[in-house]
Design a protein around this motif. Structure first.
Motif, PDB file in Angstrom:
ATOM      1  N   ALA A  55      14.105  49.937  41.675  1.00 15.63           N
ATOM      2  CA  ALA A  55      15.479  49.432  41.698  1.00 15.63           C
ATOM      3  C   ALA A  55      16.495  50.568  41.629  1.00 15.63           C
ATOM      4  N   ARG A  56      16.222  51.520  40.728  1.00 13.19           N
ATOM      5  CA  ARG A  56      17.202  52.613  40.583  1.00 13.19           C
ATOM      6  C   ARG A  56      17.263  53.488  41.830  1.00 13.19           C
ATOM      7  N   MET A  57      16.124  53.537  42.557  1.00 13.44           N
ATOM      8  CA  MET A  57      16.133  54.342  43.786  1.00 13.44           C
ATOM      9  C   MET A  57      17.036  53.705  44.834  1.00 13.44           C
ATOM     10  N   VAL A  58      16.977  52.358  44.909  1.00  9.87           N
ATOM     11  CA  VAL A  58      17.847  51.656  45.848  1.00  9.87           C
ATOM     12  C   VAL A  58      19.304  51.918  45.475  1.00  9.87           C
ATOM     13  N   ALA A  59      19.577  51.761  44.176  1.00  7.84           N
ATOM     14  CA  ALA A  59      20.958  51.969  43.719  1.00  7.84           C
ATOM     15  C   ALA A  59      21.405  53.396  44.001  1.00  7.84           C
ATOM     16  N   LEU A  60      20.527  54.333  43.671  1.00  6.00           N
ATOM     17  CA  LEU A  60      20.868  55.739  43.863  1.00  6.00           C
ATOM     18  C   LEU A  60      21.124  56.041  45.340  1.00  6.00           C
ATOM     19  N   ILE A  83      28.863  49.105  41.103  1.00  4.80           N
ATOM     20  CA  ILE A  83      28.609  47.668  40.878  1.00  4.80           C
ATOM     21  C   ILE A  83      27.793  47.048  42.024  1.00  4.80           C
ATOM     22  N   PRO A  84      28.257  47.204  43.281  1.00  8.22           N
ATOM     23  CA  PRO A  84      27.418  46.637  44.349  1.00  8.22           C
ATOM     24  C   PRO A  84      26.031  47.272  44.403  1.00  8.22           C
ATOM     25  N   ALA A  85      25.970  48.560  44.106  1.00  5.49           N
ATOM     26  CA  ALA A  85      24.663  49.228  44.150  1.00  5.49           C
ATOM     27  C   ALA A  85      23.736  48.633  43.085  1.00  5.49           C
ATOM     28  N   TRP A  86      24.291  48.417  41.931  1.00  2.00           N
ATOM     29  CA  TRP A  86      23.487  47.866  40.842  1.00  2.00           C
ATOM     30  C   TRP A  86      23.024  46.454  41.210  1.00  2.00           C
ATOM     31  N   GLN A  87      23.976  45.691  41.783  1.00  2.00           N
ATOM     32  CA  GLN A  87      23.624  44.331  42.203  1.00  2.00           C
ATOM     33  C   GLN A  87      22.490  44.369  43.217  1.00  2.00           C
ATOM     34  N   ALA A  88      22.626  45.276  44.177  1.00  2.00           N
ATOM     35  CA  ALA A  88      21.628  45.355  45.246  1.00  2.00           C
ATOM     36  C   ALA A  88      20.258  45.667  44.673  1.00  2.00           C
TER      37      ALA A  88
END
Lengths: 256, 1313
Positions: B1225-1230, B1296-1301
C-alpha cells in the motif's frame, strides 16, 4: 500423492451496499493440490471471481479458513499478504491489466522489482520470460501497441516471471478469439506441466475446462459436485517452451 | 460626448451579464430539449462529491483573483473619493479668471502662453508677482459676480454659489516652528458657509462672519509706514516718543490704504476705540490717559516737529510716501506693490512686532480656519498663531478651528480659510474675487453628474455682452459669414441624432460607435441661426456661442491669418471668466476613479499570470474528466450520441461547477482583498508613524461596488464557461473505436481533405516566411518573436518531412520538439543585450515594447521551451534517474511507475508544470526585486554625496529664491542656534543645456547641466572616482581641484555621450565641448532670468565620472562661477546639501533650517529619513504584489491535488493490478506522491530558474548603474523557502488521494471500470 497447496473451509463473502446484500460465497470449501490446473466454472454471478479474489488474498472473506502453502491467509496482515503475492503468486486477468504507460518488459519485471530483485537481474529474467512466451521482439512495445493475444502473453510472462507457486487466472481467454485463446491455453498448460505450478482458472469456457486437471463447478455461491475433465489434450509437449519453437511472427492468432 | 468611464463600465457590465445569461439560457434550452443529456451530465456531480468539491475549488481561483483586483481598485477609488468629497464639500465647479485657469491647466493648454505665464511668475520677483496680482488675478469683479449670481438663481441645476479668493502661500506655525513650503489661502464669505454647509472637525458650523478680521493690508501698510517713519524720524533725530508717533503713523497710513486717498497726519486723530477695533491692545494708552491718538495728544506739536525739521506739509501721507519712497502721489493707487517692492518687509515685520511689544501693544491677529491636512502638516492646534506669507511678508493669524472641507485644494494641500474681505485687503483685491464656487443640485456626490450641463450654462451666462456683440458682428461680416456657410456645407449630416433625453447608455454607445466632429455640427447650427434677427443677438446664438465646440469650429474657419487672429482675439474676450475644468469635482473624481482603476489594473496585470494558471487548471480539469470518461463517451457515440451532445453533457456539468465556483470565488476574493487592504492600511499607518504627525494619513475604507461583484462573478463564470466549452469540444473529437477500446487516438491521416493536406505542408513555410519578414523589421522584440516563429516553422516542416521516413513517431517527436524547445529557450533566456554589448543595446533603446517584454513574454516563453525540452526527453531523464536511484531495490518499482505515468500524459503533465513555473517565476522575480531594493538601494555615500540633508525649491521659492545659504547662515545663527551645527553646505544649480563636441560640431546633445560650488566638490572628491581623466590630470584630486577653481573645465558622466571617446579609451583625449544654455530651461527651479544667458562657452572635458548618477545630478558638471558667467548674473541654486558637524542632531538641524528659511519656500529633507521611508513603502508594496501573485500558487497546488485525485480515479484498476502483483500500500502511495513531486519539483525549479533569470535582467534594467558583471545577491533563502513551502503544500494535497488509493482492496480496485 500430491499435497494440498490451497485449502479453503467454509468461506463466506457478502457484498453490501445501502440497499442490497449479495451473498457471493456461502460456505465454499475446496482443496487444490500443488501442480494442479483447476478450472472454476459456473454461470455469471455464481461467485467464481469472488472465490478467486478471496483465495488469492486480493479480497477478504468474513468467515472461513484459507490455507495456502500451509499458511493461514486470513491471519496475514495486508503487508505480509502483499509480499506473499509478490513472491509466490501470479495473476492473469481477462482484461490483461497491464500498466499502459510502461513497456512490455517493464510490465514483466515489475513483480521482480517489487520482490526486491536487483534491477539488472530483474531485466534479464523479464526478457527471458518474454522470450519464453514468444515475445522476444516486442519487449519495448507498450501494451497499446500489442494485440490482445500478445498482451495476454505479456500478462502470462508477468505472472510467471517470479516463478510463483500459484497462478490465478480470471477469464484469461475472455477477450481473445478462439484460436488465440487456444494458443494461450496451450502455453499455460505447458508451463503448468513443465514447472509444476498450480493454475486456478476462472472461466466460462468449456474448452478451457477440458484442458484442466479438474473442474470445480459453482452455483449461487456454492460448490456443486465436481466432474473430471474428459482428458488432457495430447498437443502438450515441453517442446513448446523451447525458444526456437513458436514463431513470433505467428503470435497474432498463429499457433505457437 | 465621449462615453464616461462610468458609462463604459455600465456597458461592459451589461455585456458580461448578458453573456452569462445567454450562456445559462442556451444550456437551459438545450437541457429542456434533450433532458437526458443534461441528466447524464449532472449525474456526474454527486457521483464523487469530494472530487466535485475539488473541481469547484480549482475553478474558483480565477474569480478570486479578478474579484480581489476589482475590490482593491474599488476600495482605493472609494477612499480617494471620500477624501476628495470631504475636501470639496458641495463645490462642484470652479470659475476663475483666465490666468488662473491657464495655471491650473498647465501642461494642457497653449504651451507658449504657459511658458509666458511661468516666466512672468518666476522671472520678475515680487514686482512682477504683484503686477500679476493686480493685472492678472483679480479677474472677476464684484459686479460681474453679482450679475452671474443673479442669473444663476434662475438655473434649477445650480443650488449654490460663492465668491472666493485662492492664493498660494507659505504657512508657518509660530507656535511649533513647523512650516510648509506650499499651501493655499482660501478666502470666502458667508455665502460659502450658508450655501455649502461646512462644519469643523468637531462638528461645529463654520461661520466665516464669526472670524475676527486681521490686520489685512493695514498691517502691511503699518509695517511699511513704520519703516518710512523710521527714516523720517531718524533724519529728525527724535527717538523718545517715536513709538507712539509711529503707532499713529501706522494707523494713519493704514487708513490711507484702506480708504481715504490722502490724510494729513497733523490733523489725523484716531479714537482709541478705533484702534481697539483694529485689534490693538490700547490699555497702555488708556493708562496714560490718552483716549484720542493724534500727533498733538502724543506731544508732537507742529512746533516740536518743526524744530525737528518736519513741516506740516511733509506730514501729509502722500508727501511722506512721496518723500520717503519716491512715489508720485498720483500713483497712490499702485502704492502697495511699490511699497512691497521697496522695503525689506520680511525682517521689518518682526521688528515692528518687537517694537510694538515694548509698549505692550500687539497688532491684531485675525482668525482663520485651517484644514485638516494643514493641521497635520503644521502640527497646528486651535489657538496656534500661523504666519501666512503674502509674497515674502508673513502675516499672523490665529487658528480658530480645524475644518474638514476647505475648498477644492484642501484634499492635497494645507489650506487656511479666511474672510473674503480680509483677503481682498491682504491681496489688494478690493472689489474683486478670483474664483466663484458653484454647487450643483444634489448632494456632495450627486451633483457631479450635472457638471457638464452646468458648465455649459455658466459659460453662456458669463459672456460679456459687449464682447458678444462684437463677435457676432464680426461673424456677420461678409468674408467671415461666407467662410461659415462654406464650413457648414461641409459638415456631414448625421445619419440620426440622439437627443440629450436619451438614456446615457444609448448616448454612450452611439458616441462610441459614431464619433462626431461636434465643432463642425455646431458651426452648421450657428450658420442656420446667425442671421435671425439681423441685428442683436438671439438666445439661440448666445447659447451656441457659449459652447466651446462652436468656438473651436470658428477658429478652424478657412480664413486669412489676419482674420483668424482678429476672430481669435474677439473670441478670447468673450468670457470674463473660465470654468476651471481641471479643478471641478467631477474631474478630480474621474482622476480618482482612474487612479483606483490603475491600481486595480496593476493588480490584474500581476494577477494575469495567476489567472492564466487558473485557465490552464480549468482546462486540465476538464481534459482529465474527459479522459476518465473516454470509453463512456465512445460508447455513447457508438449508440448514436452526436458530438454536440457530448459537448452539451460536459458543458452542463461544467456550468454547475462554474456557477458554484464563481460564487465561492467572489466570497474568497472579497476576503483576500479585505486582508490586502488591511495590509496596505497598516503599511501607510506605519509610514505615518515614522513621519510623526507631519503627514496626512490616508484613510482606507473597504468598499466594493456591487458592479464589481457582478463583474467579477460574470467574468469568472464566462472565463470558465469558455474554457470548458473549448475543452469539451476538444475532447468530443474522439475516435469511437479507439475510445471504447481505450486505445490511443490515431491520426486520421487518411481522412484528411486535400486542402488540409496542402495546409499541413504549407503551414511551416508560411511561418518561416513570416518570421524572416518580421526579423528583418529589426527591433529587439520582433527579432525574438521572429526567431521563435522561425523555429516553429522549421519544426513543423521537419515533422512533415520526417513523417515520410520510417522513423518512429516518438523519436521523431523527440528530435523535433527538443530542438524547438531548446531553441525557444535559448532565444528567450539569453540576455542578448549583455552578451552582444552595445550593438544590441542600441536596438533595445529603439524598442518601446522592451519595458513590458521581460514580464509579459519572456517568462512564459522560457518556461514553455524548458518544459517542452524536458517533456520530450523525460524518458531519458527517467532512465538516468532510474539508473541512479533504481539501484535501491525498494525504490526501483516505485520510481518506474512514478515517472512513467506523468510522461505518458505529456500534455497534462506539461500544463501542470507550466502552471507551477509561471507562478513561481513571478513570485521569484518579486523576491529578486525586493532583495535588490534592499541590497542595491542603500543610502551609500554615492547616493548622498556624503551629505545628510538636502533642500529643494518649491513653487513659492520663486517669490524669494534662496540665493546663498552659506552667506546667510552666520546672520541667522543667533536666532536659530542649531544652524551652528552645520559643517558643509554644498549647492548645485541645474539647468538644461545643449552642447556639442568641438570636433563633432554637427551633433547637438541636450541634457541637464549642474553647476556645483566648492563645498560640493570637497565632498564629491571623497565619494566619486573618475573613469577617465584628461591628459595632464594625474589624479582624481587634480580633476576636482580644476573643477573647483576653473570656469573653463567640465566633468561628465559616462552617459554624457562623448562622440570622440569610446569605452576602450584608457585616457580621455583632449576633448572640448561648446556648452550653451537655452532660454528658460527650468525657469521655475532656477528662477533667475535664464533668458539672458550669454553665448556658448567652450569647456574642456577633464574627467569622465565612473558613475552615472551623482548627488549633483546632470550629465555634465561645471563650477558655479562658470554658470554665473554664462548667465550674466548669479544663478540661485536649485538645491543645497548640508553636512552637519559630527555628533550633531541631523533632524534638529533639518527643522531649524525649515524654520530659518521658510520664507524661501524650500523643502528640507533628511536624506536617510526619506530614503528609509521610500524603502519601506516600496518594499511593502512589492511584498503585497508578491503575496498577490502567490495566490496563483494556490492554483498550482490545487492543480496538483486535482491531478493526483484524478489519477487515483483513472488508475483504480491499475492500482488493483499493482497491489495484486505485490505492490505494498505504501508503495502505491509513494508512487503517486513521487509522481506529483516530479511534476511540482520540475515546475518549481524551472519557474525559480526563470524567475532568477528574469529578476536579474529586470533588476539590471531598473538599476542601470549595474554593469553586466556586477553580481548582486540572489535571495536564495527566500526562494528556497518559497519552493519548500510550495512543494510542502503541493504534497499535502496529494497525500490524501494517495493514501486513499493505497488503501483500496485490490479486488475492489480490479472490479472498477
Amino acid at each position: 500423492m500430491q499435497s494440498a497447496i490451497i485449502t479453503a473451509e467454509a468461506v463466506h463473502k457478502t457484498f453490501r451496499n445501502s440497499q442490497i446484500e449479495v451473498h457471493a460465497l456461502r460456505g465454499v470449501s475446496i482443496t487444490v493440490n500443488a501442480g494442479e490446473m483447476v478450472a472454476i466454472m459456473g454461470p455469471s454471478g455464481c461467485g467464481k471471481t469472488t472465490l478467486l479474489n478471496c483465495l488469492s488474498g486480493l479480497d477478504e472473506c468474513e468467515a472461513g479458513e484459507i490455507t495456502i502453502e500451509g499458511a493461514n491467509l486470513r491471519q496475514m496482515n495486508d503487508k505480509t499478504r502483499t509480499l506473499y503475492r509478490a513472491q509466490r503468486m501470479g495473476f492473469i486477468f481477462q482484461t490483461f491489466n497491464l500498466l499502459p504507460v510502461i513497456t512490455a518488459v517493464e510490465n514483466v519485471e515489475l513483480p521482480l522489482l517489487v520482490s526486491g530483485v536487483k534491477p539488472g537481474d530483474a531485466r534479464k529474467r523479464a526478457l527471458a520470460a518474454l522470450d519464453q512466451v514468444g515475445l522476444a521482439d516486442r519487449v519495448q512495445h507498450r501494451p497499446m501497441e500489442l494485440s490482445g493475444g500478445q498482451r495476454q502473453r505479456v500478462t502470462i510472462a508477468r505472472s510467471l516471471v517470479n516463478n510463483p507457486a500459484i497462478v490465478w487466472c480470471d477469464e484469461p481467454t475472455g477477450n481473445l478469439d478462439s484460436k488465440t485463446a487456444m494458443d494461450v491455453l496451450t502455453l499455460m498448460r505447458a508451463l503448468n506441466q513443465q514447472r509444476g505450478q498450480t493454475f486456478i482458472i476462472v472461466t466460462h469456457d468449456a474448452a478451457i475446462g477440458a484442458l484442466c486437471d479438474r473442474i470445480i463447478h459453482m452455483q449461487d455461491g456454492l460448490i456443486v459436485p465436481t466432474t473430471e475433465p474428459a482428458r488432457i489434450a495430447p498437443a502438450f509437449s515441453p517442446a513448446v517452451l523451447s525458444p526456437a519453437a513458436p514463431s513470433p511472427a505467428g503470435m497474432d492468432g498463429a499457433s505457437i | 460626448m465621449n462615453p464616461t468611464l462610468v458609462e463604459l463600465i455600465t456597458i461592459g457590465l451589461a455585456v458580461l451579464v448578458v453573456g452569462v445569461l445567454a450562456a445559462v439560457s442556451i444550456l437551459v434550452v438545450q437541457s429542456l430539449r434533450r433532458p437526458v443529456l443534461a441528466k447524464i451530465g449532472l449525474r456526474n456531480i454527486p457521483r464523487r462529491p469530494t472530487q466535485s468539491a475539488l473541481i469547484v475549488i480549482g475553478l474558483t481561483l480565477s474569480t478570486v483573483i479578478i474579484v480581489s483586483s476589482l475590490s482593491i481598485g474599488d476600495t482605493l477609488d472609494y477612499s480617494v473619493r471620500r477624501e476628495t468629497v470631504a475636501a470639496y464639500g458641495k463645490v462642484d465647479e470652479i470659475i476663475a479668471p483666465p490666468l488662473i485657469s491657464s495655471f491650473a491647466g498647465f501642461g494642457r493648454g497653449d504651451p507658449a502662453a504657459q511658458q509666458q505665464a511661468l516666466q512672468d511668475l518666476s522671472a520678475g520677483g515680487l514686482t512682477t508677482l504683484l503686477t500679476v496680482v493686480q493685472g492678472g488675478l483679480p479677474g472677476i469683479s464684484t459686479e460681474q459676480y453679482a450679475k452671474l449670481k443673479a442669473a444663476a438663481q434662475n438655473e434649477p441645476l445650480i443650488d449654490g454659489m460663492a465668491g472666493s479668493i485662492m492664493f498660494p502661500t507659505i504657512i508657518r506655525n509660530t507656535t511649533t516652528g513647523q512650516g510648509v513650503p506650499i499651501g493655499f489661502l482660501f478666502a470666502v464669505d458667508k455665502d460659502y458657509d450658508t450655501q455649502f454647509g461646512v462644519t469643523t472637525t468637531d462638528g461645529q458650523s463654520v461661520k466665516m462672519d464669526a472670524l475676527k478680521s486681521g490686520v489685512g493690508n493695514v498691517f502691511v501698510a503699518a509695517s511699511d509706514a513704520f519703516s518710512a517713519g523710521q527714516r523720517l524720524i531718524g533724519s529728525g533725530g527724535i527717538s523718545a516718543t517715536a513709538g507712539t508717533a509711529l503707532l499713529a503713523a501706522a494707523a494713519g497710513i493704514g487708513a490711507v490704504l484702506t480708504g481715504a486717498t490722502d490724510v494729513d497726519f497733523s490733523t489725523l486723530s484716531l479714537d482709541v476705540s478705533t484702534l481697539k477695533q483694529l485689534g490693538i491692545d490700547t490699555s497702555p494708552l488708556e493708562q496714560r490717559g490718552i483716549y484720542t491718538v493724534s500727533l498733538a495728544s502724543l506731544g508732537l506739536t507742529s512746533d516740536r516737529l518743526r524744530t525737528l525739521g518736519v513741516t506740516t506739509d511733509t506730514l501729509k501721507a502722500s508727501t511722506i510716501l512721496s518723500n520717503s519712497l519716491g512715489i508720485n502721489p498720483a500713483q497712490v493707487a499702485q502704492l502697495p506693490n511699490r511699497l512691497l517692492a521697496a522695503v525689506n518687509v520680511n525682517t521689518l515685520g518682526s521688528q515692528a512686532d518687537t517694537f510694538l511689544g515694548q509698549y505692550g501693544l500687539q497688532l491684531r491677529q485675525g482668525d482663520i480656519y485651517l484644514n485638516r491636512l494643514g493641521a497635520q502638516n503644521l502640527d497646528a492646534r486651535v489657538g496656534d498663531v500661523l504666519e501666512l506669507f503674502i509674497g515674502p511678508i508673513p502675516v499672523p493669524y490665529r487658528v480658530k478651528a480645524i475644518v474638514g472641507e476647505a475648498g477644492p485644494l484642501g484634499a492635497v494641500l494645507p489650506v487656511a480659510m479666511m474672510r473674503l474681505d480680509e483677503a481682498q485687503k491682504l491681496l489688494f483685491m478690493q472689489g474683486k474675487i478670483n474664483n466663484v464656487l458653484v454647487s450643483n443640485k444634489g448632494d456632495e456626490l450627486g451633483g457631479v453628474e450635472y457638471t457638464a450641463e452646468v458648465s455649459q450654462k455658466l459659460r453662456t451666462l458669463a459672456m460679456d455682452e459687449g464682447a458678444l456683440n462684437d463677435v457676432v458682428a464680426l461673424l456677420r461680416r461678409p468674408d467671415v459669414r461666407a467662410a461659415i456657410t462654406e464650413t457648414a456645407n461641409r459638415a456631414p449630416r448625421p445619419a440620426f441624432r440622439i437627443g440629450p433625453q436619451a438614456p446615457p447608455l444609448v448616448r454612450s454607445l452611439v458616441a462610441s460607435l459614431i464619433p462626431a466632429d461636434t465643432s463642425l455640427t455646431q458651426v452648421k447650427a450657428l450658420n442656420d441661426v446667425l442671421d435671425q434677427p439681423a441685428t442683436g443677438v438671439s438666445p439661440a446664438v448666445r447659447t451656441l456661442m457659449g459652447d466651446l465646440n462652436t468656438r473651436t469650429g470658428l477658429r478652424r474657419l478657412n480664413l486669412p491669418t489676419a482674420t483668424v487672429t482678429e476672430l481669435d482675439t474677439a473670441l478670447n474676450k468673450l468670457n470674463y471668466f473660465d470654468l476651471v475644468d481641471q479643478l471641478s469635482k467631477s474631474t478630480v473624481l474621474t482622476i480618482s476613479d482612474v487612479a483606483g482603476g490603475v491600481f486595480s489594473q496593476i493588480f490584474s496585470l500581476f494577477g494575469i499570470f495567476s489567472i492564466l494558471s487558473g485557465i490552464l487548471l480549468i482546462f486540465l480539469i476538464f481534459v482529465m474528466l474527459a479522459t476518465e470518461r473516454r470509453s463512456e463517451m465512445g460508447i455513447a457515440r457508438a449508440i448514436g450520441v452526436q458530438r454536440s451532445h457530448l459537448v452539451q453533457m460536459f458543458v452542463t456539468e461544467g456550468m454547475v461547477y462554474d456557477l458554484l465556483a464563481a460564487a465561492l470565488g467572489v466570497v474568497l476574493g472579497l476576503l483576500v482583498s479585505y486582508a490586502m487592504i488591511g495590509f496596505i492600511a497598516n503599511l501607510f499607518g506605519s509610514v505615518t508613524t515614522q513621519l510623526g504627525a507631519s503627514t496626512g494619513a490616508f484613510q482606507f475604507h473597504f468598499q466594493v461596488a456591487p458592479a464589481s461583484i457582478v463583474a467579477g462573478y460574470c467574468l469568472g463564470v464566462l472565463l470558465t464557461y469558455i474554457v470548458v466549452t473549448v475543452a469539451s469540444w476538444r475532447v468530443s473529437r474522439l475516435n469511437i473505436v479507439a475510445a471504447i477500446r481505450d486505445l490511443p487516438e490515431e491520426t486520421n491521416a487518411k481522412r484528411r481533405s486535400t486542402l488540409n493536406r496542402v495546409w499541413r505542408w504549407v503551414f511551416g513555410p508560411i511561418l518561416i516566411i513570416l518570421a524572416v519578414a518580421w526579423m528583418l523589421n529589426g527591433t529587439y522584440t520582433t527579432i525574438l518573436l521572429g526567431a521563435s516563429l522561425l523555429l516553429w516553422g522549421v519544426a513543423t516542416l521537419s515533422l512533415r518531412i520526417l513523417e515520410r521516413t520510417s522513423m518512429r513517431a516518438d523519436t521523431m517527436g523527440r528530435i523535433v520538439y527538443t530542438t524547438l524547445g531548446l531553441g525557444v529557450l535559448l532565444v528567450w533566456a539569453i540576455p542578448w543585450n549583455t552578451v552582444t554589448g552595445n550593438t544590441t543595446r542600441e536596438i533595445l533603446q529603439q524598442d518601446q515594447l522592451l519595458a513590458v517584454l521581460p514580464f509579459v513574454l519572456r517568462g512564459p516563453m522560457i518556461i514553455l521551451g524548458a518544459i517542452m525540452t524536458i517533456m520530450f526527453n523525460a524518458d531519458a531523464i527517467s532512465w538516468g534517474v532510474s539508473r541512479v536511484l533504481g539501484r535501491i531495490p525498494s525504490i526501483a518499482p516505485i520510481l518506474k511507475t512514478a515517472i512513467a505515468y506523468p510522461l505518458n500524459a505529456r500534455f497534462r503533465t506539461g500544463m501542470a508544470m507550466v502552471m507551477f513555473s509561471i507562478v513561481i517565476s513571478t513570485v521569484t522575480i518579486m523576491a529578486m526585486v525586493i532583495q535588490a531594493t534592499q541590497s542595491l538601494i542603500v543610502l551609500s555615500d554615492k547616493t548622498s554625496g556624503g551629505f545628510e540633508i538636502s533642500t529643494a525649491n518649491t513653487l513659492l521659492s520663486a517669490f524669494s529664491p534662496l540665493q546663498d545659504m552659506e552667506a546667510d547662515i552666520p546672520n541667522l545663527v543667533a536666532a536659530y542656534p542649531r544652524l551652528a551645527d552645520i559643517d558643509v553646505i554644498g549647492s548645485t544649480a541645474t539647468t538644461s543645456a545643449e552642447w556639442n563636441e568641438v570636433n563633432h560640431s554637427a551633433i547637438i546633445f541636450r541634457g541637464q547641466l549642474a553647476a556645483v560650488n566648492a563645498a560640493y566638490v570637497t565632498q564629491a572628491e571623497k565619494v566619486y572616482p573618475f573613469k577617465l581623466r584628461a591628459p595632464g590630470y594625474d589624479s582624481d584630486a587634480a580633476v576636482w581641484q580644476a573643477l573647483r577653481t576653473r570656469d573653463d573645465v567640465a566633468i561628465v558622466t559616462p552617459r554624457f555621450g562623448l562622440v570622440s571617446v569610446t569605452t576602450t579609451t584608457v585616457t580621455l583625449p583632449e576633448t572640448f565641448i561648446d556648452l550653451s544654455i537655452p532660454i528658460a530651461g527650468n525657469a521655475l527651479l532656477a528662477p533667475n532670468r535664464l533668458d539672458q544667458m550669454s553665448a556658448a562657452r567652450r569647456f574642456q572635458v577633464i574627467g569622465v565620472l565612473a558613475d552615472n548618477s551623482t548627488r549633483a545630478g546632470g550629465l555634465a558638471q561645471i563650477n558655479r562661477a562658470a554658470l554665473n558667467t554664462m548667465a550674466g548674473q548669479t544663478v540661485a541654486p536649485a538645491a543645497y546639501y548640508i553636512k552637519v558637524k559630527p555628533g550633531a542632531d541631523v533632524h534638529a538641524v533639518k527643522q531649524e533650517l525649515e524654520r530659518a528659511f521658510v520664507a524661501n519656500g524650500i523643502s528640507v529633507t533628511v536624506m536617510a529619513e526619506s530614503f528609509a521611508l521610500g524603502q519601506s513603502v516600496t518594499r511593502g508594496i512589492l511584498s503585497l504584489f508578491q503575496g498577490f501573485m502567490a495566490l496563483g500558487l494556490l492554483v498550482g497546488i490545487a492543480a496538483l491535488g486535482v491531478i493526483t485525485s484524478r489519477s487515483v480515479v483513472e488508475r483504480r484498476q491499475q492500482i488493483g493490478v499493482l497491489r495484486a502483483i505485490g505492490f505494498q500500500a505504501r508503495m502505491v502511495a509513494l508512487s503517486l506522491v513521487l509522481e506529483a513531486s516530479f511534476i511540482s519539483l520540475t515546475g518549481l525549479l524551472i519557474g525559480a530558474a526563470t524567475g532568477i533569470l528574469l529578476g536579474d535582467s529586470i533588476v539590471r534594467s531598473f538599476f542601470t548603474q549595474l554593469s553586466p558583471l556586477t553580481v548582486f545577491p540572489v535571495p536564495w533563502l527566500q526562494i528556497g523557502a518559497i519552493l519548500l513551502a510550495s512543494y510542502g503544500f503541493a504534497l499535502l494535497t496529494t497525500i490524501i488521494p494517495a493514501w486513499q488509493a493505497a488503501h483500496i482492496y485490490p479486488a475492489e480496485a480490479l472490479r472498477y471500470e
